[in-house]
Scaffold this motif. Structure first.
Motif, PDB file in Angstrom:
ATOM      1  N   SER A 135       8.095  -7.259 -15.310  1.00 11.43           N
ATOM      2  CA  SER A 135       9.389  -7.946 -15.315  1.00 11.43           C
ATOM      3  C   SER A 135       9.936  -7.963 -16.737  1.00 11.43           C
ATOM      4  CB  SER A 135       9.235  -9.377 -14.774  1.00 11.43           C
ATOM      5  OG  SER A 135       8.373 -10.114 -15.621  1.00 11.43           O
ATOM      6  N   TYR A 136       9.139  -7.471 -17.694  1.00 13.69           N
ATOM      7  CA  TYR A 136       9.548  -7.348 -19.086  1.00 13.69           C
ATOM      8  C   TYR A 136       9.414  -5.874 -19.507  1.00 13.69           C
ATOM      9  CZ  TYR A 136       8.956 -12.394 -19.040  1.00 13.69           C
ATOM     10  OH  TYR A 136       9.041 -13.714 -18.738  1.00 13.69           O
ATOM     11  N   PRO A 137      10.085  -4.947 -18.818  1.00 10.69           N
ATOM     12  CA  PRO A 137       9.887  -3.518 -19.111  1.00 10.69           C
ATOM     13  C   PRO A 137      10.307  -3.140 -20.519  1.00 10.69           C
ATOM     14  CG  PRO A 137      11.805  -3.828 -17.692  1.00 10.69           C
ATOM     15  CD  PRO A 137      11.103  -5.147 -17.760  1.00 10.69           C
ATOM     16  N   GLU A 138      11.348  -3.780 -21.036  1.00 12.04           N
ATOM     17  CA  GLU A 138      11.800  -3.433 -22.387  1.00 12.04           C
ATOM     18  C   GLU A 138      10.717  -3.737 -23.408  1.00 12.04           C
ATOM     19  OE1 GLU A 138      14.513  -1.882 -23.109  1.00 12.04           O
ATOM     20  OE2 GLU A 138      15.305  -1.883 -21.072  1.00 12.04           O
ATOM     21  N   ALA A 139      10.000  -4.830 -23.190  1.00 13.65           N
ATOM     22  CA  ALA A 139       8.941  -5.205 -24.134  1.00 13.65           C
ATOM     23  C   ALA A 139       7.826  -4.170 -24.140  1.00 13.65           C
ATOM     24  CB  ALA A 139       8.375  -6.578 -23.783  1.00 13.65           C
ATOM     25  N   MET A 140       7.412  -3.722 -22.957  1.00 12.95           N
ATOM     26  CA  MET A 140       6.313  -2.768 -22.891  1.00 12.95           C
ATOM     27  C   MET A 140       6.732  -1.380 -23.358  1.00 12.95           C
ATOM     28  SD  MET A 140       3.824  -4.562 -22.271  1.00 12.95           S
ATOM     29  CE  MET A 140       2.666  -3.198 -22.262  1.00 12.95           C
ATOM     30  N   ILE A 141       7.961  -0.985 -23.069  1.00  8.82           N
ATOM     31  CA  ILE A 141       8.445   0.300 -23.587  1.00  8.82           C
ATOM     32  C   ILE A 141       8.517   0.241 -25.105  1.00  8.82           C
ATOM     33  CG2 ILE A 141      10.444   1.831 -23.708  1.00  8.82           C
ATOM     34  CD1 ILE A 141       8.824   2.163 -21.177  1.00  8.82           C
ATOM     35  N   ALA A 142       8.972  -0.895 -25.640  1.00  9.15           N
ATOM     36  CA  ALA A 142       9.011  -1.064 -27.096  1.00  9.15           C
ATOM     37  C   ALA A 142       7.602  -0.961 -27.678  1.00  9.15           C
ATOM     38  CB  ALA A 142       9.642  -2.400 -27.457  1.00  9.15           C
ATOM     39  N   TYR A 143       6.622  -1.522 -26.966  1.00  8.49           N
ATOM     40  CA  TYR A 143       5.233  -1.454 -27.428  1.00  8.49           C
ATOM     41  C   TYR A 143       4.748  -0.007 -27.442  1.00  8.49           C
ATOM     42  CZ  TYR A 143       0.249  -2.357 -27.758  1.00  8.49           C
ATOM     43  OH  TYR A 143      -1.063  -2.360 -28.171  1.00  8.49           O
ATOM     44  N   GLU A 144       5.002   0.726 -26.361  1.00  7.87           N
ATOM     45  CA  GLU A 144       4.554   2.109 -26.274  1.00  7.87           C
ATOM     46  C   GLU A 144       5.223   2.984 -27.336  1.00  7.87           C
ATOM     47  OE1 GLU A 144       2.128   2.947 -24.585  1.00  7.87           O
ATOM     48  OE2 GLU A 144       1.926   1.360 -23.099  1.00  7.87           O
ATOM     49  N   GLN A 145       6.427   2.621 -27.749  1.00  8.97           N
ATOM     50  CA  GLN A 145       7.147   3.398 -28.759  1.00  8.97           C
ATOM     51  C   GLN A 145       6.828   2.948 -30.182  1.00  8.97           C
ATOM     52  OE1 GLN A 145      11.304   3.080 -27.660  1.00  8.97           O
ATOM     53  NE2 GLN A 145      11.191   4.971 -26.486  1.00  8.97           N
ATOM     54  N   GLY A 146       5.983   1.934 -30.316  1.00  8.69           N
ATOM     55  CA  GLY A 146       5.632   1.480 -31.650  1.00  8.69           C
ATOM     56  C   GLY A 146       6.656   0.567 -32.281  1.00  8.69           C
ATOM     57  N   ARG A 147       7.553  -0.031 -31.488  1.00  6.52           N
ATOM     58  CA  ARG A 147       8.479  -1.017 -32.019  1.00  6.52           C
ATOM     59  C   ARG A 147       7.779  -2.377 -31.913  1.00  6.52           C
ATOM     60  NH1 ARG A 147      12.039   1.389 -28.256  1.00  6.52           N
ATOM     61  NH2 ARG A 147      12.737  -0.630 -27.471  1.00  6.52           N
ATOM     62  N   TRP A 148       6.831  -2.555 -32.843  1.00  2.64           N
ATOM     63  CA  TRP A 148       5.837  -3.613 -32.707  1.00  2.64           C
ATOM     64  C   TRP A 148       6.428  -5.012 -32.712  1.00  2.64           C
ATOM     65  CZ3 TRP A 148       2.277  -0.852 -30.876  1.00  2.64           C
ATOM     66  CH2 TRP A 148       1.926   0.390 -31.427  1.00  2.64           C
ATOM     67  N   ALA A 149       7.278  -5.325 -33.678  1.00  4.92           N
ATOM     68  CA  ALA A 149       7.816  -6.686 -33.770  1.00  4.92           C
ATOM     69  C   ALA A 149       8.650  -7.023 -32.544  1.00  4.92           C
ATOM     70  CB  ALA A 149       8.638  -6.836 -35.046  1.00  4.92           C
ATOM     71  N   GLU A 150       9.478  -6.093 -32.121  1.00  2.00           N
ATOM     72  CA  GLU A 150      10.320  -6.314 -30.943  1.00  2.00           C
ATOM     73  C   GLU A 150       9.459  -6.569 -29.709  1.00  2.00           C
ATOM     74  OE1 GLU A 150      13.350  -3.666 -28.142  1.00  2.00           O
ATOM     75  OE2 GLU A 150      13.010  -3.087 -30.241  1.00  2.00           O
ATOM     76  N   ALA A 151       8.418  -5.775 -29.545  1.00  2.00           N
ATOM     77  CA  ALA A 151       7.537  -5.925 -28.393  1.00  2.00           C
ATOM     78  C   ALA A 151       6.802  -7.260 -28.435  1.00  2.00           C
ATOM     79  CB  ALA A 151       6.534  -4.773 -28.351  1.00  2.00           C
ATOM     80  N   ALA A 152       6.248  -7.596 -29.608  1.00  2.00           N
ATOM     81  CA  ALA A 152       5.460  -8.828 -29.721  1.00  2.00           C
ATOM     82  C   ALA A 152       6.296 -10.062 -29.415  1.00  2.00           C
ATOM     83  CB  ALA A 152       4.864  -8.927 -31.121  1.00  2.00           C
ATOM     84  N   LYS A 153       7.511 -10.108 -29.943  1.00  2.00           N
ATOM     85  CA  LYS A 153       8.365 -11.279 -29.714  1.00  2.00           C
ATOM     86  C   LYS A 153       8.698 -11.442 -28.244  1.00  2.00           C
ATOM     87  CE  LYS A 153      10.448 -11.114 -34.325  1.00  2.00           C
ATOM     88  NZ  LYS A 153      11.681 -10.797 -35.096  1.00  2.00           N
TER      89      LYS A 153
END
Length: 250
Positions: A135-153
């Motif tokens: 339900s948080y796909p943007e967060a996990m895609i950000a994680y897979e792409q290495g956008r660490w801060a965005e994903a963690a928040k």
């Protein structure tokens, strides 16, 4: 396969149209598709690393080439060695120093890089993403792409009563570790630890919590609880990390 590769590359470059990007992210909920995409990312990162090393080697050759021209252009002369022996020795020493510099820089480990190498990013379950996490796909895609801060928040916003809360906190901790935000990693991993179930899961969280504590304090005492448990899953890794941390060559 070629079409998939083009899609992966376009996605990673941010070149997909909005509708295609959303369709691709939705398709990543399929474990086989996600595994294929992650394999492509790993291969892509490996190629990028090798290319960086090749660029350093090319730069070294560019620096040495003028020396070669200067000292070996008159190689046909009989007394080249007698006349230029001193210069040739200097050139050889310079070449060796430059080579050593490139090798050392390519393998140099600062604290953050050493801790990232020690990471072992495992999910807490084999069904990651099958429940509320997607339900948080943007967060996990950000994680897979290495956008660490965005994903963690985004992952830290998952409510505590969600079935994937501990999974989200674990990956938030991973993400903060990647960028050296060690206090935030400690906080996220400390939230995940009480919610783990199996011993293997708990030891995974303990290991990354120890890495975060080490990054924050620079004190190897954070590894001591693991070093004192020979049956701990990360006992050998803790010994290796302590040895590398204390090495004069990193």
């Amino acid at each position: 396969m070629e079409d998939q590769t083009q899609t992966y590359e376009a996605y990673l470059r941010g070149e997909l149209p909005e509708s295609e990007r959303r369709a691709f992210e939705q398709s990543c909920s399929d474990p086989a598709r996600r595994a294929d995409f992650e394999m492509y990312q790993a291969a892509r990162n490996s190629i990028s690393h090798r290319r960086a090393i090749q660029e350093k080697e090319h730069a070294l050759r560019e620096q040495i080439q003028p020396l070669n021209k200067r000292f070996f252009a008159s190689a046909k002369k009989r007394n080249l060695w007698q006349r230029n022996r001193g210069w040739l020795r200097v050139a050889a020493i310079v070449a060796l120093v430059l080579s050593a510099f490139v090798i050392i820089q390519s393998n140099r480990y600062d604290d953050q890089r050493l801790l990232r190498i020690a990471m072992d990013e495992r999910p807490l379950s084999a069904t990651r993403g099958s429940e509320g996490l997607f339900s948080y796909p943007e967060a996990m895609i950000a994680y897979e792409q290495g956008r660490w801060a965005e994903a963690a928040k985004a992952l830290e916003l998952i409510p505590g009563d969600d079935s994937v809360y501990s999974e989200a906190q674990l990956h938030a901790g991973y993400a903060w570790l990647h960028i050296g935000e060690y206090q935030r990693a400690v906080t996220a991993l400390s939230r995940a630890l009480p919610r783990t179930i199996s011993p293997d899961q708990r030891q995974n969280v303990q290991w990354h919590l120890a890495l975060a504590e080490l990054g924050k304090s620079k004190d190897l005492a954070s590894l001591q609880p693991i070093l004192e448990q020979p049956d701990h899953s990360y006992h050998a890794q803790a010994h290796q990390l302590r040895k590398k941390w204390n090495s004069i060559w990193r």
